[in-house]
Every structure is written in structure tokens, then in C-alpha cells.
Design a protein around this motif. Structure first.
Motif, PDB file in Angstrom:
ATOM      1  N   SER A  21       1.072  -1.356  -0.113  1.00  3.68           N
ATOM      2  CA  SER A  21       0.003  -0.263  -0.108  1.00  3.68           C
ATOM      3  C   SER A  21       1.042   1.612  -0.422  1.00  3.68           C
ATOM      4  CB  SER A  21      -0.849   0.171   1.186  1.00  3.68           C
ATOM      5  OG  SER A  21      -0.459  -0.016   2.948  1.00  3.68           O
ATOM      6  N   THR A  22       2.070   1.378  -0.083  1.00  2.04           N
ATOM      7  CA  THR A  22       3.060   1.972  -0.119  1.00  2.04           C
ATOM      8  C   THR A  22       2.172   2.819  -0.492  1.00  2.04           C
ATOM      9  OG1 THR A  22       5.189   0.524   0.681  1.00  2.04           O
ATOM     10  CG2 THR A  22       5.464   2.779  -0.009  1.00  2.04           C
ATOM     11  N   TRP A  23       2.265   2.977  -1.867  1.00  6.17           N
ATOM     12  CA  TRP A  23       1.766   4.480  -3.094  1.00  6.17           C
ATOM     13  C   TRP A  23       0.164   4.687  -3.097  1.00  6.17           C
ATOM     14  CZ3 TRP A  23       5.711   6.499  -3.354  1.00  6.17           C
ATOM     15  CH2 TRP A  23       7.198   6.061  -4.153  1.00  6.17           C
ATOM     16  N   GLU A  24      -0.265   4.021  -1.843  1.00  3.04           N
ATOM     17  CA  GLU A  24      -2.188   4.232  -2.266  1.00  3.04           C
ATOM     18  C   GLU A  24      -2.295   5.598  -2.477  1.00  3.04           C
ATOM     19  OE1 GLU A  24      -4.107   1.745   0.842  1.00  3.04           O
ATOM     20  OE2 GLU A  24      -3.778   0.056  -0.444  1.00  3.04           O
ATOM     21  N   SER A  25      -1.374   6.054  -0.925  1.00  7.66           N
ATOM     22  CA  SER A  25      -1.936   7.822  -1.242  1.00  7.66           C
ATOM     23  C   SER A  25      -0.262   8.528  -0.511  1.00  7.66           C
ATOM     24  CB  SER A  25      -2.472   7.904   0.411  1.00  7.66           C
ATOM     25  OG  SER A  25      -2.346   9.326   0.774  1.00  7.66           O
ATOM     26  N   ASP A  26       0.041   9.627  -1.809  1.00  7.97           N
ATOM     27  CA  ASP A  26       0.942  10.370  -1.602  1.00  7.97           C
ATOM     28  C   ASP A  26       0.492  11.425  -0.834  1.00  7.97           C
ATOM     29  OD1 ASP A  26       3.200  10.119  -2.657  1.00  7.97           O
ATOM     30  OD2 ASP A  26       3.454  11.177  -4.625  1.00  7.97           O
ATOM     31  N   ARG A 272       3.880   4.493   5.741  1.00  9.68           N
ATOM     32  CA  ARG A 272       3.516   4.449   3.647  1.00  9.68           C
ATOM     33  C   ARG A 272       4.396   5.578   3.518  1.00  9.68           C
ATOM     34  NH1 ARG A 272      -2.500   2.940   3.828  1.00  9.68           N
ATOM     35  NH2 ARG A 272      -2.971   5.467   3.240  1.00  9.68           N
ATOM     36  N   SER A 273       4.202   7.097   4.465  1.00  4.71           N
ATOM     37  CA  SER A 273       5.167   8.142   4.115  1.00  4.71           C
ATOM     38  C   SER A 273       6.302   7.962   4.163  1.00  4.71           C
ATOM     39  CB  SER A 273       4.527   8.965   5.112  1.00  4.71           C
ATOM     40  OG  SER A 273       4.473   8.716   6.396  1.00  4.71           O
ATOM     41  N   HIS A 274       6.715   6.909   4.988  1.00  3.18           N
ATOM     42  CA  HIS A 274       8.111   6.795   5.298  1.00  3.18           C
ATOM     43  C   HIS A 274       8.985   5.809   4.677  1.00  3.18           C
ATOM     44  CE1 HIS A 274       8.123   8.890   9.918  1.00  3.18           C
ATOM     45  NE2 HIS A 274       7.222   9.856   8.499  1.00  3.18           N
ATOM     46  N   ARG A 275       7.931   5.281   4.410  1.00  2.98           N
ATOM     47  CA  ARG A 275       8.454   4.101   2.987  1.00  2.98           C
ATOM     48  C   ARG A 275       8.526   5.015   2.042  1.00  2.98           C
ATOM     49  NH1 ARG A 275       4.011   0.750   4.745  1.00  2.98           N
ATOM     50  NH2 ARG A 275       2.637   0.511   2.938  1.00  2.98           N
ATOM     51  N   ARG A 276       7.676   5.919   1.301  1.00  6.47           N
ATOM     52  CA  ARG A 276       8.285   6.387   0.372  1.00  6.47           C
ATOM     53  C   ARG A 276       9.139   7.253  -0.029  1.00  6.47           C
ATOM     54  NH1 ARG A 276       2.129   7.167   1.353  1.00  6.47           N
ATOM     55  NH2 ARG A 276       2.384   9.264   2.026  1.00  6.47           N
ATOM     56  N   SER A 277       9.223   7.681   1.132  1.00  6.08           N
ATOM     57  CA  SER A 277      10.846   8.494   1.622  1.00  6.08           C
ATOM     58  C   SER A 277      12.246   8.206   1.324  1.00  6.08           C
ATOM     59  CB  SER A 277      10.776   9.236   2.813  1.00  6.08           C
ATOM     60  OG  SER A 277       9.811   9.933   2.761  1.00  6.08           O
ATOM     61  N   LEU A 278      12.154   6.339   1.700  1.00  8.76           N
ATOM     62  CA  LEU A 278      13.256   5.974   1.599  1.00  8.76           C
ATOM     63  C   LEU A 278      13.517   5.173   0.386  1.00  8.76           C
ATOM     64  CD1 LEU A 278      13.326   3.916   5.101  1.00  8.76           C
ATOM     65  CD2 LEU A 278      14.857   5.191   4.220  1.00  8.76           C
ATOM     66  N   LEU A 279      12.027   5.253  -0.306  1.00  7.72           N
ATOM     67  CA  LEU A 279      11.943   4.203  -1.385  1.00  7.72           C
ATOM     68  C   LEU A 279      12.618   5.542  -2.435  1.00  7.72           C
ATOM     69  CD1 LEU A 279       8.769   2.043  -1.881  1.00  7.72           C
ATOM     70  CD2 LEU A 279      11.647   1.717  -1.676  1.00  7.72           C
ATOM     71  N   ARG A 280      12.044   6.744  -2.451  1.00 10.47           N
ATOM     72  CA  ARG A 280      12.815   7.670  -3.095  1.00 10.47           C
ATOM     73  C   ARG A 280      13.956   7.764  -3.489  1.00 10.47           C
ATOM     74  NH1 ARG A 280       7.198  10.478  -1.546  1.00 10.47           N
ATOM     75  NH2 ARG A 280       6.287  10.481  -3.135  1.00 10.47           N
ATOM     76  N   TYR A 281      14.109   8.268  -1.925  1.00 12.51           N
ATOM     77  CA  TYR A 281      16.010   8.678  -1.896  1.00 12.51           C
ATOM     78  C   TYR A 281      16.513   6.798  -2.524  1.00 12.51           C
ATOM     79  CZ  TYR A 281      20.383   7.926   0.495  1.00 12.51           C
ATOM     80  OH  TYR A 281      21.624   8.272   0.823  1.00 12.51           O
ATOM     81  N   TRP A 294      10.712  -0.745  -7.260  1.00 16.96           N
ATOM     82  CA  TRP A 294      10.858  -0.563  -5.983  1.00 16.96           C
ATOM     83  C   TRP A 294       9.480   0.298  -6.097  1.00 16.96           C
ATOM     84  CZ3 TRP A 294      15.000  -2.875  -6.281  1.00 16.96           C
ATOM     85  CH2 TRP A 294      15.231  -3.638  -5.951  1.00 16.96           C
ATOM     86  N   GLY A 295       9.026   1.638  -7.179  1.00 20.84           N
ATOM     87  CA  GLY A 295       8.818   2.695  -7.259  1.00 20.84           C
ATOM     88  C   GLY A 295       7.206   2.339  -7.443  1.00 20.84           C
ATOM     89  N   ALA A 296       6.457   4.220  -7.836  1.00 22.99           N
ATOM     90  CA  ALA A 296       4.539   3.607  -7.799  1.00 22.99           C
ATOM     91  C   ALA A 296       4.300   3.280  -9.120  1.00 22.99           C
ATOM     92  CB  ALA A 296       4.582   4.862  -8.097  1.00 22.99           C
ATOM     93  N   PRO A 297       3.665   2.129  -9.360  1.00 21.70           N
ATOM     94  CA  PRO A 297       3.911   1.257 -10.204  1.00 21.70           C
ATOM     95  C   PRO A 297       2.771   2.208 -11.558  1.00 21.70           C
ATOM     96  CG  PRO A 297       1.976   1.019  -8.403  1.00 21.70           C
ATOM     97  CD  PRO A 297       3.055   1.716  -8.204  1.00 21.70           C
ATOM     98  N   GLY A 298       3.737   1.981 -12.503  1.00 25.60           N
ATOM     99  CA  GLY A 298       2.528   2.577 -13.546  1.00 25.60           C
ATOM    100  C   GLY A 298       2.951   4.296 -14.101  1.00 25.60           C
ATOM    101  N   GLN A 299       3.636   5.175 -13.078  1.00 32.45           N
ATOM    102  CA  GLN A 299       3.898   6.419 -13.417  1.00 32.45           C
ATOM    103  C   GLN A 299       5.272   6.605 -12.985  1.00 32.45           C
ATOM    104  OE1 GLN A 299       1.786   7.744 -10.475  1.00 32.45           O
ATOM    105  NE2 GLN A 299       2.675   7.945  -8.851  1.00 32.45           N
ATOM    106  N   GLU A 300       6.266   7.332 -13.926  1.00 29.21           N
ATOM    107  CA  GLU A 300       7.358   8.005 -13.052  1.00 29.21           C
ATOM    108  C   GLU A 300       7.464   8.219 -11.619  1.00 29.21           C
ATOM    109  OE1 GLU A 300       9.201   6.476 -15.880  1.00 29.21           O
ATOM    110  OE2 GLU A 300      10.394   7.560 -14.790  1.00 29.21           O
TER     111      GLU A 300
END
Length: 303
Positions: A21-26, A272-281, A294-300
Motif C-alpha cells: 500500500s506504499t503508493w496508495e496515498s501520496d 507509508r509516508s516513511h516507506r515512500r521517503s526511503l524508496l524515493r531516496y 519498488w517505485g510507484a506502479p505505472g508512473q514515473e
């Protein structure tokens, strides 16, 4: 009650995407601390997400043969961590308080089985004994208990009720933090403060070299991260994962650990917000960039 409500909401995932669910909400404003948390662990504090700087050119690269083959994420790993983040839905009935074996071990009332060693002996005599910490395979399940069975079948799984009792017991939490610093030292890392920030220890070169080659320790680190979250130290996970990402991606000291960090360690983090930060890094420095899974599916990925 928490586990009962969790089981009513639980839907068995069938794909990696359903587990993640990492990218369900940005937006952090859309996310509540209990979205995937058990409701017991503390909220995670904000952490820095800077760049690698001068070390960026040391990012590990996949060989041409690997990059030409489409890699896939592990459904086994994704499902395991989904269940962890959702508090193990449909789990067992609670035990009686006098059978809280993990808590009694941390209060130095019973030894770990089968070795017959008390927690105080481990904390006072094992620090720096890297051969013992490497080759003994029975202590890790006792030092870092979970709500799941490990390889030592004498170790007892946690229950929600025992977790609450553990978190309200100062002496148990004090020893748990000492056990965490014991293992950090074994890996060449030191705990800096009560917020969970970590850095290289003075022995980092020798220990990182060992850690890069001793891959059974990667499973141990997954267990340690999970246990931190169960016993009230959720905030300690992100700083450790960030350091391991930095060492693997930017400094080139732990390249063999990179996949475990991205596939397992990041996904032990409940917010999720902290997983997103780590994956962006991670994506900023991952090479080849087009193989990042491990990025957001279907988008850059947005920076």
C-alpha cells in the motif's frame, strides 16, 4: 480486540501489488499512524532524505546479464511483511499472563532455551564476542521476539497482550535497547540517541566487510526491525534502514545487502509516508535506474 477487528478487515492478498500500500496515498495528511500499525507502536519521527553527495558515483550497478533479464519482486516477502504491518490477522488466542515467556526472559527470570543462558549474561559478556554472536543460532529469537515462529522452536511467539505488558515494563524495555545496541555493535553500527538515530561505529570497516559476506545476518536484521516495531520502537527502524541504504547504494560498503534492504527492510516500516521517503531516496541513486522495482506502479517516480 485489536486482532479481532483486524481479522474482520483482513483480505488475503494474491499479488505483490495487493500486499503493498506504499503508493496508495501520496499525502501524509491522508495517512493516519494506525493505517497499517497495530495501534501499539509509537509514531515514526521525521528523518532526513538528503543525497549521497560525493559518494554517488559508487552506486552499485547490475551486470548487463542481470539488467537484460526482467527481475520481479518476491510475493513471499511482500505477503510476509503485509501480515506483519497488519498485526498478523487471524492470529492465535492470547496466553495467560504467567506464561509471558518473552517478558520473563527479559526480566532475567528464566533463561533462553535450549542454551540455559540468562539475558544479563548475554548483555554483559557477549558484547564484542563476534564469533559467538555469529555462530550461535538460538539467541536471536529470544532477544527479538515476534508474533511468528522462528527457527528456534523453544522460543515463544509474542501475543498482543504480552506486547502491551512488555511495553509498560521499564526494565524489559531497558534491556531490549541494550540488546539492540549489542547487535548494532556486531554489525559495526552505533546508536546515537533516544530517537533511534544511528551511525558507523569505530569498528565499521571490519564489521561491514563481514556483514557484506554473511548473508544469514540479513534474516536476523529483518527480525530485529520487526521486533523493534512490536515492542514500542517503531521510530528506530527508519534511521537504521536509511543507513543501510546509504552504505549499500552510495558508499559501496554493503552492496550484497541492497536487495534485502529494498525487498524486506523498507517494508517493515508501517507508515507509508516513511516507506515512500526511503524508496524515493533509493531510486535517486539506483543503477540502472530502469530496473528499480519498488517505485510507484505505472508512473514515473517524482523526486
Amino acid at each position: 480486540m485489536g486482532n479481532l477487528m483486524g481479522s474482520l478487515r483482513y483480505k488475503e492478498p494474491r499479488t505483490v501489488e495487493e500486499c503493498d500500500s506504499t503508493w496508495e496515498s501520496d499525502s501524509e495528511s491522508d495517512e493516519q499512524p494506525g493505517d497499517e500499525d497495530s495501534g501499539i507502536s509509537e509514531c515514526v519521527s521525521r528523518f532526513e532524505t538528503g543525497r549521497c553527495g560525493e559518494q554517488a558515483n559508487m552506486s552499485p550497478k547490475l551486470s548487463d546479464s542481470k539488467s537484460s533479464t526482467k527481475m520481479k519482486r518476491s510475493f513471499y516477502a511482500a505477503k510476509d511483511l503485509y501480515k506483519y504491518r497488519h498485526s498478523y490477522p487471524n492470529y492465535k488466542a492470547p496466553r495467560l499472563p504467567n506464561d509471558y515467556r518473552n517478558l520473563r526472559f527479559y526480566l532475567n527470570k528464566i533463561p533462553l532455551i535450549p542454551d540455559g543462558i540468562f539475558i544479563e549474561e548475554i548483555l554483559t559478556k557477549w558484547r564484542g564476542n563476534y564469533d559467538k554472536l555469529e555462530h550461535n543460532h538460538t539467541y536471536i529469537q529470544w532477544l527479538f521476539p515476534l508474533r511468528e515462529q522462528g527457527l528456534n522452536f523453544y522460543a515463544q511467539e509474542l501475543t498482543q497482550e504480552e506486547i502491551k505488558e512488555f511495553q509498560s515494563t521499564r526494565e524489559a524495555k531497558r534491556r531490549f535497547l541494550l540488546a539492540y545496541t549489542l547487535m548494532l555493535d556486531f554489525y559495526g553500527i552505533k546508536l546515537l540517541d533516544k530517537s533511534g538515530n544511528v551511525a558507523r561505529a569505530s569498528n565499521w570497516q571490519e564489521r561491514f566487510q563481514h556483514l557484506n559476506e554473511s548473508q544469514h545476518n540479513y534474516l536476523r536484521i529483518t527480525r530485529i526491525l520487526k521486533s523493534l516495531g512490536e515492542l514500542g520502537f517503531e521510530a528506530f527502524k527508519a534511521p537504521l534502514v536509511r543507513l543501510l541504504l546509504d552504505e549499500a547504494l552510495c558508499r559501496g560498503t554493503l552492496p550484497n545487502m541492497l536487495h534485502s534492504t529494498l525487498e524486506y527492510y523498507v517494508y517493515t516500516i508501517r507508515l507509508r509516508s516513511h516507506r515512500r521517503s526511503l524508496l524515493r531516496y533509493a531510486r535517486q541513486h539506483y543503477q540502472p535506474a530502469n530496473t528499480f522495482l519498488w517505485g510507484a506502479p505505472g508512473q514515473e517516480e517524482r523526486s
